[in-house]
Design a protein around this motif. Sequence first.
Motif, PDB file in Angstrom:
ATOM      1  N   PRO A  99       0.811  -1.226   0.000  1.00 52.65           N
ATOM      2  CA  PRO A  99       0.000   0.000   0.000  1.00 52.65           C
ATOM      3  C   PRO A  99       0.844   1.276   0.000  1.00 52.65           C
ATOM      4  CG  PRO A  99      -0.890  -1.592   1.542  1.00 52.65           C
ATOM      5  CD  PRO A  99       0.435  -2.134   1.101  1.00 52.65           C
ATOM      6  N   MET A 100       1.976   1.276   0.742  1.00 53.29           N
ATOM      7  CA  MET A 100       2.775   2.493   0.813  1.00 53.29           C
ATOM      8  C   MET A 100       3.415   2.860  -0.530  1.00 53.29           C
ATOM      9  SD  MET A 100       6.353   1.487   2.739  1.00 53.29           S
ATOM     10  CE  MET A 100       5.523   1.012   4.250  1.00 53.29           C
ATOM     11  N   LEU A 101       3.474   1.888  -1.433  1.00 49.97           N
ATOM     12  CA  LEU A 101       4.056   2.148  -2.745  1.00 49.97           C
ATOM     13  C   LEU A 101       3.005   2.483  -3.798  1.00 49.97           C
ATOM     14  CD1 LEU A 101       6.819  -0.613  -2.869  1.00 49.97           C
ATOM     15  CD2 LEU A 101       7.061   1.803  -2.310  1.00 49.97           C
ATOM     16  N   ALA A 102       1.773   2.651  -3.383  1.00 51.32           N
ATOM     17  CA  ALA A 102       0.704   2.995  -4.327  1.00 51.32           C
ATOM     18  C   ALA A 102       1.015   4.268  -5.111  1.00 51.32           C
ATOM     19  CB  ALA A 102      -0.626   3.124  -3.588  1.00 51.32           C
ATOM     20  N   PRO A 103       1.577   5.333  -4.480  1.00 52.07           N
ATOM     21  CA  PRO A 103       1.909   6.534  -5.262  1.00 52.07           C
ATOM     22  C   PRO A 103       2.918   6.264  -6.372  1.00 52.07           C
ATOM     23  CG  PRO A 103       1.895   7.036  -2.914  1.00 52.07           C
ATOM     24  CD  PRO A 103       1.801   5.548  -3.033  1.00 52.07           C
ATOM     25  N   VAL A 104       3.823   5.316  -6.167  1.00 52.39           N
ATOM     26  CA  VAL A 104       4.803   4.981  -7.201  1.00 52.39           C
ATOM     27  C   VAL A 104       4.108   4.297  -8.376  1.00 52.39           C
ATOM     28  CG1 VAL A 104       6.926   3.732  -7.723  1.00 52.39           C
ATOM     29  CG2 VAL A 104       6.603   4.748  -5.457  1.00 52.39           C
ATOM     30  N   THR A 112       3.245  10.491 -14.636  1.00 50.52           N
ATOM     31  CA  THR A 112       3.486  11.779 -13.973  1.00 50.52           C
ATOM     32  C   THR A 112       4.543  11.573 -12.897  1.00 50.52           C
ATOM     33  OG1 THR A 112       1.680  11.345 -12.403  1.00 50.52           O
ATOM     34  CG2 THR A 112       1.160  12.645 -14.368  1.00 50.52           C
ATOM     35  N   PRO A 113       5.473  12.508 -12.751  1.00 52.28           N
ATOM     36  CA  PRO A 113       6.568  12.309 -11.791  1.00 52.28           C
ATOM     37  C   PRO A 113       6.103  12.375 -10.343  1.00 52.28           C
ATOM     38  CG  PRO A 113       6.658  14.523 -12.709  1.00 52.28           C
ATOM     39  CD  PRO A 113       5.600  13.782 -13.481  1.00 52.28           C
ATOM     40  N   LEU A 114       6.799  11.666  -9.496  1.00 56.11           N
ATOM     41  CA  LEU A 114       6.567  11.771  -8.061  1.00 56.11           C
ATOM     42  C   LEU A 114       7.003  13.152  -7.583  1.00 56.11           C
ATOM     43  CD1 LEU A 114       7.930   8.273  -7.013  1.00 56.11           C
ATOM     44  CD2 LEU A 114       5.578   9.063  -6.658  1.00 56.11           C
ATOM     45  N   GLN A 115       6.251  13.733  -6.694  1.00 54.98           N
ATOM     46  CA  GLN A 115       6.556  15.068  -6.191  1.00 54.98           C
ATOM     47  C   GLN A 115       7.347  14.964  -4.879  1.00 54.98           C
ATOM     48  OE1 GLN A 115       5.916  17.935  -7.957  1.00 54.98           O
ATOM     49  NE2 GLN A 115       5.301  16.453  -9.534  1.00 54.98           N
ATOM     50  N   TRP A 116       8.637  14.663  -5.009  1.00 49.87           N
ATOM     51  CA  TRP A 116       9.498  14.605  -3.829  1.00 49.87           C
ATOM     52  C   TRP A 116       9.729  16.008  -3.282  1.00 49.87           C
ATOM     53  CZ3 TRP A 116      10.101   9.858  -2.107  1.00 49.87           C
ATOM     54  CH2 TRP A 116      10.145   8.793  -3.011  1.00 49.87           C
ATOM     55  N   HIS A 117       9.863  16.121  -1.980  1.00 50.39           N
ATOM     56  CA  HIS A 117      10.117  17.403  -1.336  1.00 50.39           C
ATOM     57  C   HIS A 117      11.564  17.429  -0.838  1.00 50.39           C
ATOM     58  CE1 HIS A 117       5.597  16.984  -0.543  1.00 50.39           C
ATOM     59  NE2 HIS A 117       5.758  17.821  -1.555  1.00 50.39           N
ATOM     60  N   ARG A 118      12.324  18.390  -1.298  1.00 53.09           N
ATOM     61  CA  ARG A 118      13.733  18.471  -0.924  1.00 53.09           C
ATOM     62  C   ARG A 118      13.886  18.711   0.572  1.00 53.09           C
ATOM     63  NH1 ARG A 118      17.369  18.644  -4.967  1.00 53.09           N
ATOM     64  NH2 ARG A 118      16.609  19.044  -7.076  1.00 53.09           N
ATOM     65  N   VAL A 119      14.778  17.961   1.166  1.00 55.64           N
ATOM     66  CA  VAL A 119      15.094  18.126   2.584  1.00 55.64           C
ATOM     67  C   VAL A 119      16.311  19.023   2.744  1.00 55.64           C
ATOM     68  CG1 VAL A 119      15.838  16.920   4.678  1.00 55.64           C
ATOM     69  CG2 VAL A 119      14.061  15.922   3.221  1.00 55.64           C
ATOM     70  N   ALA A 120      17.327  18.746   1.967  1.00 55.54           N
ATOM     71  CA  ALA A 120      18.560  19.546   2.011  1.00 55.54           C
ATOM     72  C   ALA A 120      18.575  20.470   0.806  1.00 55.54           C
ATOM     73  CB  ALA A 120      19.787  18.634   2.000  1.00 55.54           C
TER      74      ALA A 120
END
Length: 222
Positions: A99-104, A112-120
């Motif tokens: 289930p946690m990989l459903a967005p992938v 459509t690309p995954l919308q990762w949020h930059r940490v650094a």
Amino acid sequence: MPQIFTASADTWLRAMLLLAVLVICAGILLIGGYMDSSYATLVGWVRDQPVPFSHEHHVRGLGIDCRYCHTSVEIGPQAGLPATHICMTCHSQVWTGAPMLAPVRESLAKDTPLQWHRVARVPDYVYFNHSIHIARGVPCVTCHGRVDQMPLLARAEPFQMQWCLDCHRNPAPNLRPPDQVTRMDWSDWDNHPEQHKEYGALMVKAYGIEPSKLDDCSICHR
């Protein structure tokens, strides 16, 4: 002639001046404390991601090299965030229904690309080039910390100007063999600096690094 000021006016003036000085000093201390706090630097903070990706599992557990996901770190200014097809290289075969990989899976299906949020990240007005740092042997852990020990990625360093300048003015202690930059554990260097103290100085000369010029404003602000 009538008296304009009361007998206590001088005392009140002194008290108000003292109070003003105390308020100013408290304000300076408050601002300074805030700028060094994790609320301002975000050190130790994590961000919500479309997938709760564990560097600890993938890096330490599976031994995946940083460059497998961050494909442009050696050749361009940005390290690059993992594209969906990189994730699906493995997850089309393992944890295919997690289930946690459903967005992938949805990202792949909808193209459509995954919308990762930059940490650094540094501010938008700062120019930073990953490739030049990698080429000179600045290891990933210098800026990103021990990601192999992070179940969820957290910011390891403040990325403030003084922090960058400290390294630019004395880069030698942070230089390592360029072919080992993705190595996480440098305890043999850190715990025995006397055995490696000459390496950084030699590399500064070999690469023609001039620390006196690395704190010029135009290096980072273009």
